[in-house]
Design a protein around this motif. Structure first.
Motif, PDB file in Angstrom:
ATOM      1  N   LYS A 218       0.845  -1.199   0.000  1.00  0.00           N
ATOM      2  CA  LYS A 218       0.000   0.000   0.000  1.00  0.00           C
ATOM      3  C   LYS A 218       0.875   1.242   0.000  1.00  0.00           C
ATOM      4  N   ARG A 219       0.329   2.316  -0.510  1.00  0.00           N
ATOM      5  CA  ARG A 219       1.029   3.599  -0.549  1.00  0.00           C
ATOM      6  C   ARG A 219       0.042   4.733  -0.289  1.00  0.00           C
TER       7      ARG A 219
ATOM      8  N   ASN B 246      -3.193   4.806   3.629  1.00  0.00           N
ATOM      9  CA  ASN B 246      -2.578   4.137   2.481  1.00  0.00           C
ATOM     10  C   ASN B 246      -3.606   3.311   1.720  1.00  0.00           C
TER      11      ASN B 246
ATOM     12  N   GLU C 264      -4.114   0.348  -1.564  1.00  0.00           N
ATOM     13  CA  GLU C 264      -3.400  -0.704  -2.284  1.00  0.00           C
ATOM     14  C   GLU C 264      -2.811  -0.144  -3.574  1.00  0.00           C
ATOM     15  N   LYS C 265      -1.584  -0.569  -3.866  1.00  0.00           N
ATOM     16  CA  LYS C 265      -0.879  -0.065  -5.053  1.00  0.00           C
ATOM     17  C   LYS C 265      -1.659  -0.312  -6.335  1.00  0.00           C
TER      18      LYS C 265
ATOM     19  N   ILE D  59      -3.685   2.775  -7.574  1.00  0.00           N
ATOM     20  CA  ILE D  59      -3.092   4.104  -7.703  1.00  0.00           C
ATOM     21  C   ILE D  59      -3.339   4.743  -9.070  1.00  0.00           C
TER      22      ILE D  59
END
Length: 114
Positions: free
Chosen positions: A44-45, A68, A70-71, A74
């Motif tokens: 995650k970011r 954050n 989940e990538k 994005i």
């Protein structure tokens, strides 16, 4: 074995994770273990960017994820935010999108337009 650098604190521990058992070594605190395992299972970011506004004195407003995400979401999130135009002045922390993609993550403003 996978090596991951923990970014949760200034230590920057080099954590080694067994991809089968999720056992770790190299972390100096429990947060490093959790971070490394989460990074393997579901990275995650946080996302920070801007959205357009209708105001000439403030043509963009800065926004971020409330936590954050989940990538895998994005790029779709960036596309979605590119379609948004704020039509009212906002304060920091104003939610402009709730529960984006059903993740429980909100998009909030980080600027003061008032």
């Amino acid at each position: 074995m996978k090596e991951i650098v923990c970014t949760l604190c200034p230590n920057g521990c080099q954590v080694t994770v067994d991809e089968d058992t999720f056992s770790t070594s190299g972390n100096r605190c429990p947060r490093g273990k959790t971070y490394a395992i989460d990074e393997l299972k579901c990275p995650k970011r946080s996302v920070t960017t801007t959205v357009k506004t209708i105001f000439k004195d403030k043509p963009t407003a800065s926004v971020k994820t409330s936590q954050n995400i989940e990538k895998k979401y994005i790029f779709d999130l960036i596309k979605l935010l590119g379609k948004i135009t704020l039509k009212e002045r906002v304060k920091p922390g104003t939610v402009i999108l709730e529960n984006v993609f059903g993740t429980g993550v909100n998009i909030i403003t980080t600027c003061d337009m008032e």
